[in-house]
Design a protein around this motif. Structure first.
Motif, PDB file in Angstrom:
ATOM      1  N   PHE A  86     -22.177  11.245  -5.649  1.00  0.00           N
ATOM      2  CA  PHE A  86     -21.737   9.902  -6.256  1.00  0.00           C
ATOM      3  C   PHE A  86     -21.990   8.644  -5.493  1.00  0.00           C
ATOM      4  CE2 PHE A  86     -19.939  12.991  -9.081  1.00  0.00           C
ATOM      5  CZ  PHE A  86     -20.567  12.665 -10.407  1.00  0.00           C
ATOM      6  N   LYS A  87     -21.633   9.019  -4.101  1.00  0.00           N
ATOM      7  CA  LYS A  87     -21.503   7.778  -3.235  1.00  0.00           C
ATOM      8  C   LYS A  87     -22.565   6.950  -3.104  1.00  0.00           C
ATOM      9  CE  LYS A  87     -22.241  10.361   1.129  1.00  0.00           C
ATOM     10  NZ  LYS A  87     -21.798  10.817   2.347  1.00  0.00           N
ATOM     11  N   ASP A  88     -23.748   7.413  -3.220  1.00  0.00           N
ATOM     12  CA  ASP A  88     -24.892   6.385  -2.887  1.00  0.00           C
ATOM     13  C   ASP A  88     -25.589   6.361  -4.055  1.00  0.00           C
ATOM     14  OD1 ASP A  88     -25.994   9.151  -3.459  1.00  0.00           O
ATOM     15  OD2 ASP A  88     -27.563   8.878  -1.943  1.00  0.00           O
ATOM     16  N   LYS A  89     -25.133   6.547  -5.427  1.00  0.00           N
ATOM     17  CA  LYS A  89     -25.619   5.995  -6.526  1.00  0.00           C
ATOM     18  C   LYS A  89     -25.159   4.939  -7.198  1.00  0.00           C
ATOM     19  CE  LYS A  89     -27.839  10.210  -6.414  1.00  0.00           C
ATOM     20  NZ  LYS A  89     -27.464  10.640  -5.029  1.00  0.00           N
ATOM     21  N   THR A  90     -25.811   3.951  -7.619  1.00  0.00           N
ATOM     22  CA  THR A  90     -25.238   2.797  -8.323  1.00  0.00           C
ATOM     23  C   THR A  90     -25.392   2.467  -9.738  1.00  0.00           C
ATOM     24  OG1 THR A  90     -27.351   1.472  -7.730  1.00  0.00           O
ATOM     25  CG2 THR A  90     -25.549   1.490  -5.883  1.00  0.00           C
ATOM     26  N   THR A  91     -26.132   3.698 -10.297  1.00  0.00           N
ATOM     27  CA  THR A  91     -26.503   3.436 -11.615  1.00  0.00           C
ATOM     28  C   THR A  91     -26.593   4.916 -12.277  1.00  0.00           C
ATOM     29  OG1 THR A  91     -28.939   3.827 -11.750  1.00  0.00           O
ATOM     30  CG2 THR A  91     -28.047   1.538 -11.430  1.00  0.00           C
ATOM     31  N   ALA A  92     -26.214   5.018 -13.559  1.00  0.00           N
ATOM     32  CA  ALA A  92     -26.167   6.204 -14.311  1.00  0.00           C
ATOM     33  C   ALA A  92     -27.552   6.954 -14.146  1.00  0.00           C
ATOM     34  CB  ALA A  92     -26.043   5.954 -15.716  1.00  0.00           C
ATOM     35  N   LEU A  96     -28.412  10.640 -12.981  1.00  0.00           N
ATOM     36  CA  LEU A  96     -29.207  11.623 -13.714  1.00  0.00           C
ATOM     37  C   LEU A  96     -30.645  12.278 -13.160  1.00  0.00           C
ATOM     38  CD1 LEU A  96     -28.621   9.879 -17.343  1.00  0.00           C
ATOM     39  CD2 LEU A  96     -27.588  12.095 -16.365  1.00  0.00           C
ATOM     40  N   GLU A  97     -31.173  11.134 -12.507  1.00  0.00           N
ATOM     41  CA  GLU A  97     -32.415  11.718 -11.847  1.00  0.00           C
ATOM     42  C   GLU A  97     -32.125  12.591 -10.708  1.00  0.00           C
ATOM     43  OE1 GLU A  97     -35.355   7.751 -12.627  1.00  0.00           O
ATOM     44  OE2 GLU A  97     -33.751   7.769 -10.676  1.00  0.00           O
ATOM     45  N   SER A  98     -30.847  12.606 -10.221  1.00  0.00           N
ATOM     46  CA  SER A  98     -30.578  13.461  -8.776  1.00  0.00           C
ATOM     47  C   SER A  98     -30.074  14.788  -9.236  1.00  0.00           C
ATOM     48  CB  SER A  98     -29.439  12.537  -8.190  1.00  0.00           C
ATOM     49  OG  SER A  98     -28.239  12.704  -8.466  1.00  0.00           O
ATOM     50  N   VAL A 152     -20.332   5.540 -18.489  1.00  0.00           N
ATOM     51  CA  VAL A 152     -18.905   4.871 -18.116  1.00  0.00           C
ATOM     52  C   VAL A 152     -18.736   4.782 -17.070  1.00  0.00           C
ATOM     53  CG1 VAL A 152     -16.596   5.222 -18.749  1.00  0.00           C
ATOM     54  CG2 VAL A 152     -18.062   5.607 -20.649  1.00  0.00           C
ATOM     55  N   HIS A 153     -19.014   5.876 -16.092  1.00  0.00           N
ATOM     56  CA  HIS A 153     -18.653   5.676 -14.903  1.00  0.00           C
ATOM     57  C   HIS A 153     -19.261   4.544 -14.041  1.00  0.00           C
ATOM     58  CE1 HIS A 153     -17.589   7.328 -10.532  1.00  0.00           C
ATOM     59  NE2 HIS A 153     -18.939   7.177 -10.367  1.00  0.00           N
ATOM     60  N   PHE A 154     -20.460   4.266 -14.415  1.00  0.00           N
ATOM     61  CA  PHE A 154     -21.436   3.178 -13.616  1.00  0.00           C
ATOM     62  C   PHE A 154     -21.019   1.812 -14.434  1.00  0.00           C
ATOM     63  CE2 PHE A 154     -23.065   7.110 -11.835  1.00  0.00           C
ATOM     64  CZ  PHE A 154     -23.156   6.822 -10.454  1.00  0.00           C
ATOM     65  N   GLY A 155     -20.211   1.932 -15.524  1.00  0.00           N
ATOM     66  CA  GLY A 155     -19.916   0.523 -16.051  1.00  0.00           C
ATOM     67  C   GLY A 155     -21.173   0.206 -17.087  1.00  0.00           C
ATOM     68  N   GLU A 156     -21.939   1.272 -17.635  1.00  0.00           N
ATOM     69  CA  GLU A 156     -23.246   0.863 -18.239  1.00  0.00           C
ATOM     70  C   GLU A 156     -23.032   1.144 -19.793  1.00  0.00           C
ATOM     71  OE1 GLU A 156     -26.509   1.256 -15.060  1.00  0.00           O
ATOM     72  OE2 GLU A 156     -25.792   3.154 -15.672  1.00  0.00           O
TER      73      GLU A 156
END
Length: 180
Positions: A86-92, A96-98, A152-156
């Motif tokens: 999760f550390k280098d991801k900034t969006t849902a 999901l792509e990863s 929710v985790h990414f506030g989206e």
């Protein structure tokens, strides 16, 4: 199916219903394993479905609602147990792509015998993604819960529509459209 999924489902049930209720439900569920699981073991998905149905009957919640709730639970487990994903991801969408490109590659290194679902993603625009979940296991609602929790985790916030894939057996298409 890896035992971690079973172990966490039991933990969630204990958190929601209490240990005594979980023991009673598992005793009545007629499980091959007797309801005993280890995180690294392998168990049939049919047994997971039996457990979900048993808790559905106990609680009055539909099996689908329980799977969605469990998807939320599991994302929280993944965030806590595997923060490196999760550390280098900034969006849902980035997370999901990863899943297939990064996360499942690492899972296969640890558990070569793991039978993982596929998550094929395609950005349809800046604010929309199509994701195809392919698995012989009937866990589309669990996948929906994971997607919702990821947002929710990414506030989206997003509208999520799902439908059986039109030309692929055992696959569900999720159309995820972010809201402004």
């Amino acid at each position: 199916m890896k035992g971690i999924v079973f172990v966490e489902l039991i933990k969630m049930a204990e958190d929601v219903f209490g240990e005594d209720a979980v023991d009673n439900v598992l005793d009545k569920a007629d499980l091959e394993t007797g309801g005993a699981y280890t995180a690294v073991g392998n168990y049939p998905c049919s047994e997971l479905v039996k457990i979900v149905v048993a808790f559905s009957e106990h609680s009055g919640l539909s099996p689908e609602a329980l799977q969605v709730k469990f998807g939320h639970w599991m994302l929280a487990v993944f965030v806590k147990s595997y923060p490196e994903f999760f550390k280098d991801k900034t969006t849902a969408f980035a997370l999901l792509e990863s899943v297939d490109r990064e996360i499942h590659v690492e899972v296969k290194k640890l558990y070569p015998d793991a039978e993982l679902p596929r998550f094929d993603t395609e950005r349809v625009g800046e604010d929309r993604m199509m994701m195809i979940y392919s698995s012989p296991r009937p866990l589309e609602a669990f996948c929906l819960g994971l997607i919702e929790a990821c947002l929710v985790h990414f506030g989206e916030d997003a509208d999520i529509h799902r439908a059986p894939h039109p030309s692929q057996a055992n696959a569900t298409t999720f159309d995820i459209a972010l809201r402004a």
